[in-house]
Design an enzyme around this catalytic site. Structure first.
Site, PDB file in Angstrom:
ATOM      1  N   ASP A  31       0.856  -1.174   0.000  1.00  0.00           N
ATOM      2  CA  ASP A  31       0.000   0.000   0.000  1.00  0.00           C
ATOM      3  C   ASP A  31       0.900   1.235   0.000  1.00  0.00           C
ATOM      4  O   ASP A  31       2.121   1.105   0.141  1.00  0.00           O
ATOM      5  CB  ASP A  31      -0.892  -0.046   1.249  1.00  0.00           C
ATOM      6  N   THR A  87      -0.069   4.809   1.613  1.00  0.00           N
ATOM      7  CA  THR A  87      -0.174   5.599   2.836  1.00  0.00           C
ATOM      8  C   THR A  87       0.083   4.742   4.069  1.00  0.00           C
ATOM      9  O   THR A  87      -0.574   3.733   4.292  1.00  0.00           O
ATOM     10  CB  THR A  87      -1.570   6.243   2.947  1.00  0.00           C
ATOM     11  N   ASP A  96      -1.577  -1.259   6.038  1.00  0.00           N
ATOM     12  CA  ASP A  96      -1.855  -0.833   7.410  1.00  0.00           C
ATOM     13  C   ASP A  96      -3.282  -0.361   7.633  1.00  0.00           C
ATOM     14  O   ASP A  96      -3.659  -0.032   8.753  1.00  0.00           O
ATOM     15  CB  ASP A  96      -0.898   0.297   7.809  1.00  0.00           C
TER      16      ASP A  96
END
Length: 840
Positions: free
Chosen positions: A529, A531, A728
């Site tokens: 991912d 961010t 996350d």
């Protein structure tokens, strides 16, 4: 009649044998075939046997083994084994595990996750059970002179000044086991050495001992000296051997028990009834060649191996013990401005704790007043202290710097990060790697094959050997039994896993189970991912641009919307609005549209904040006047969200999130190791392209919804790729679960961590490099152990059988065989301990 049943709880070949034996003993059952791989039992019956009767045969309803009809499962149970993970995810940090501290388990994991309440021997392999560590023991201290003095910490007696002593023993179970073995070792040496000296004196010219008394009397002395060794110091080996035969869980102690038992009984018969033996077995004086020295010395050497093994094994759990030491025993509670020193067991959620310079932080919480630098190396593996200020989170076990601060206790006891890390490391240490299945298959046939070789050895020497044929055959058959070491095979994998998992924990890499540790070495593709994974995950608002409306009012409205969201971008907007002292509004009908943005009603007007897909969903098309400005910002790697009120675009907000300094270095290292690194992000094409270009990624895909990430991973897996996924956020959870190895950032959401199999405490891509290097090191170490164990037995057994005698005249005595066998297991453990120093 023949029926097929499902059997739950079989985790090794020993389990398979036990289930088959127990079922076969049941009345009206004529034949049983049990398969551990298929978790089933095919049973032939002369008359129908009720399911409840079969369950009783396996030990009743509380037995580890549960029998049920096909396609059913015992109530409340999930299908699982020590070698696989359940389809249902478990949070490795935030969820309480199923293995209670203080329980006992087999270091070879013969029965998977089964634990015991008391110390003892493993019923399958006979090894000493090991105790599961406890995080913090509530030890109290007292004065040996004044027992009425009791306090929660060590110190001196206020009455007499003597050092206080623990009210309960503080030795670990490994230390207690070692001390017991050492006591028995001293007894064994005391009696074995004289037996050895008496026998070896035969090699001296004009044996001086025979001048004192005849050989037959020295034989009686050897017999008397051997009794304490057999019936006290080493009797446990015969108990384990007997259990192994009765339960048909053949192991190392089966071979030791048979070999030394035969030698001891033979010697007793030879001592008492020498006339029953042929002349080949007799000396020139008419006495039978006795083997009391072989019995005593072999058993003593095996005991030495157990002693060294107990010492070495205690070191394999060193990482857990070091983590346990991080927990302080007391804390300073602040109540109405007054400070009071209390035990950490008395800390409750919501308490205010003062942490003084140099102290360990007692529980997880948040700083309410003050600032300091915190050494978090014991949790994250990073040596540089971290600056902490008011509102920052701190974790138990980390060490305060030079300043004092107040903190609010948020997680106490087993809820703290340190407690959960210890529990996770302990659980992972006891899990089984798939490579262990190979060992199980071999071990199933190992002992019977060795016994068969021993019998063949005796007969070959008897038929083809030189005189005295029977003596040669007898000695070499015993040597074959004693030199074989199935424990070296059994310990090869679990010892490496235990040390490797502990090494990972000290480096901030928490591994859920051994299967993951094995598979991580094989990954082809890393999906990541953006961010919070590639970037810091601490976005901040750079600017807000509006057209023909009041900027503060618009900021207040979008910040009010984002108060209901946990996304890092939402947090950035709320923080920015608060810094501007912006007024917040009441929001109705709030909705978070995954991968697109948020919407809600304020003063009966619909407010939308999100990407272009959200505008299209809401049917908003009139934003061409600012689109070029937005694209220009995106090409700089920034995230831009459109703002719409009452279906009219009124502006946009620009958010920046710095790329982690370590991301580029980590990506380059992974690519060097042959791993493709691909970014899947919900952000727009322009922003994604800017980040991918800066980090030199293999590929990227923008504007991804959670389903898109899931399908992308599935597509890679259909091509035979082994895929790891790092993320996350909540939107990453499905992809993390689908991937072969889900890697969660410890700084991320609980949902992501729950779906992952590896958690990086620091939330840094360098942790993935560490995990892959650790996986490679552990698998290399396991293969070294297995190679040594296989080669040892492949060479040792034929040498003990006497294959070198026709060529070199060399034979292996049972005593040398025992010494070699004892050190084989120790060598495997020592090799595993090398992982503690490997650089990852």
């Amino acid at each position: 009649m023949t029926h097929t049943y499902h059997i739950k709880g079989m985790t090794c070949s020993g389990c398979e044998n036990k289930v088959q034996t127990d079922l076969a003993k049941t009345k009206n059952i004529t034949h049983v075939k049990v398969s551990k791989e298929n978790s089933e039992a095919i049973i032939e019956m002369s008359k129908h046997v009720e399911l409840s009767v079969l369950q009783e045969s396996l030990g009743g309803k509380d037995s580890k083994y549960q029998i049920s009809l096909p396609n059913s499962n015992p109530k409340g149970e999930e299908k699982s084994s020590c070698c696989t993970t359940n389809s249902k995810s478990h949070n490795p940090i935030h969820q309480k595990q199923n293995h209670p501290a203080g329980k006992y388990y087999c270091p070879m994991h013969c029965e998977g996750d089964k634990v015991y309440d008391k110390a003892g021997d493993c019923p399958v392999c006979g090894m000493d059970l090991v105790q599961q560590p406890t995080l913090v023991q509530n030890t109290q201290y007292t004065c040996p002179m004044h027992p009425e003095v009791v306090q929660d910490k060590p110190g001196s007696c206020p009455k007499c000044g003597m050092d206080l002593v623990p009210m309960e023993p503080t030795e670990s179970e490994e230390d207690i086991t070692y001390q017991k073995l050492w006591h028995k070792m001293k007894i064994a040496l005391l009696f074995s050495i004289p037996v050895f000296v008496i026998t070896m004196s035969d090699m001296l010219p004009n044996n001086p001992l025979y001048k004192l008394m005849d050989l037959q009397y020295w034989n009686w002395i050897q017999f008397i000296l051997t009794i304490p060794v057999v019936f006290y110091a080493c009797w446990m080996f015969f108990e384990r051997a007997w259990k192994s035969i009765v339960n048909w869980n053949l192991n190392m102690f089966t071979l030791i028990g048979i070999g030394t038992g035969v030698a001891f009984v033979f010697s007793i018969i030879g001592l008492l009834f020498p006339f029953v033996f042929p002349d080949e077995f007799k000396t020139s004086e008419g006495t039978v060649h006795l083997y009391f020295e072989a019995t005593a010395v072999v058993l003593t050497l095996v005991l030495l191996g157990q002693l060294l093994e107990a010492k070495a094994h205690s070191r394999t759990s060193g990482a857990i013990k070091e983590l346990l030491k991080l927990a302080p025993t007391e804390a300073t509670l602040v109540i109405d401005g007054e400070e009071k020193v209390i035990s950490i067991h008395d800390i409750n959620k919501g308490d205010i704790i003062r942490v003084k310079p140099g102290e360990k932080i007692p529980v997880d919480g948040i700083i309410t007043k003050g600032n300091s630098t915190i050494d978090e190396s014991m949790i994250t593996g990073e040596p540089i202290p971290v600056d902490k200020k008011t509102a920052d989170k701190v974790s138990s076990g980390t060490i305060n710097g030079t300043k004092s601060f107040l903190m609010l206790a948020e997680k106490v006891g087993s809820e703290t990060l340190l407690s959960q890390i210890v529990q996770m490391v302990s659980d992972a240490s006891r899990s089984r790697a798939p490579i262990q299945n190979l060992v199980d298959k071999i071990s199933k046939y190992f002992v019977p094959i060795v016994v068969f070789i021993s019998v063949i050895t005796f007969f070959v020497w008897w038929i083809f050997g030189p005189e005295p044929k029977l003596v040669y055959g007898f000695i070499n058959a015993i040597a074959v039994l004693i030199i074989a070491c199935p424990c070296a095979l059994g310990l090869a994998t679990p010892m490496s896993v235990m040390v490797g998992v502990g090494k990972g924990a000290k480096s901030g890499v928490l591994i859920k189970n051994a299967e993951v540790l094995e598979k991580m070495d094989k990954i082809d593709v890393l999906i990541t991912d953006k961010t919070g994974t590639l970037t810091e995950g601490k976005p901040s608002v750079e600017k807000i641009v509006v057209k023909d409306v009041d900027e503060n009012i618009v900021l207040g409205k979008i910040a009010s919307l984002n108060q209901n969201s946990e996304h890092p971008l939402a947090t950035a907007v709320v923080t920015f609005a608060k810094s501007k002292n912006t007024e917040f509004y009441k929001v109705d009908n709030f909705d978070s549209v995954t991968g697109k943005g948020v919407i809600g009603y304020i003063d009966n007007l619909k407010v939308s904040l999100g990407n272009k897909k959200l505008l299209e969903q809401e049917g908003i098309q009139d934003f061409s006047d600012i689109e070029q400005e937005v694209i220009a910002e995106q090409k700089l790697g920034k995230t831009v969200s459109y703002i719409a009120i009452d279906k009219k675009v009124v502006g946009y907000i620009t958010i920046t999130d710095a790329i982690k300094k370590s991301s580029l270095e980590a990506i380059n290292e992974l690519k060097r190791q042959g791993v493709q690194v691909i970014m899947l992000t919900g952000d727009n094409e322009n922003t994604a392209k800017a980040v991918a270009s800066e980090l030199n990624l293999t590929d990227f895909k923008a504007s991804c919804l959670p389903q898109d990430k899931l399908e992308y991973i599935k597509a890679l897996q259909t091509k035979g790729k082994i895929v790891a996924m790092a993320g996350d956020g909540i939107n990453d959870a499905p992809a993390l679960a689908q991937s072969d190895i889900g890697i969660a950032m410890g700084t991320g959401t609980d949902a992501a961590i729950e779906s992952a199999k590896i958690t990086l405490v620091k939330g840094d891509l360098q942790g993935i490099v560490k995990a892959k290097n650790l996986s490679h090191a552990v698998m290399k170490n396991i293969k070294q152990n297995l190679f040594f164990a296989f080669i040892y037995n492949s060479v040792g057994v034929p040498v003990a059988a006497g294959v070198l005698f026709p060529f070199f005249g060399l034979l292996l005595s049972p005593m040398i065989a025992a010494l070699a066998m004892s050190f084989s297991s120790v060598s495997v453990i020592v090799n595993a301990l090398r992982l503690r120093t490997v650089k990852i």
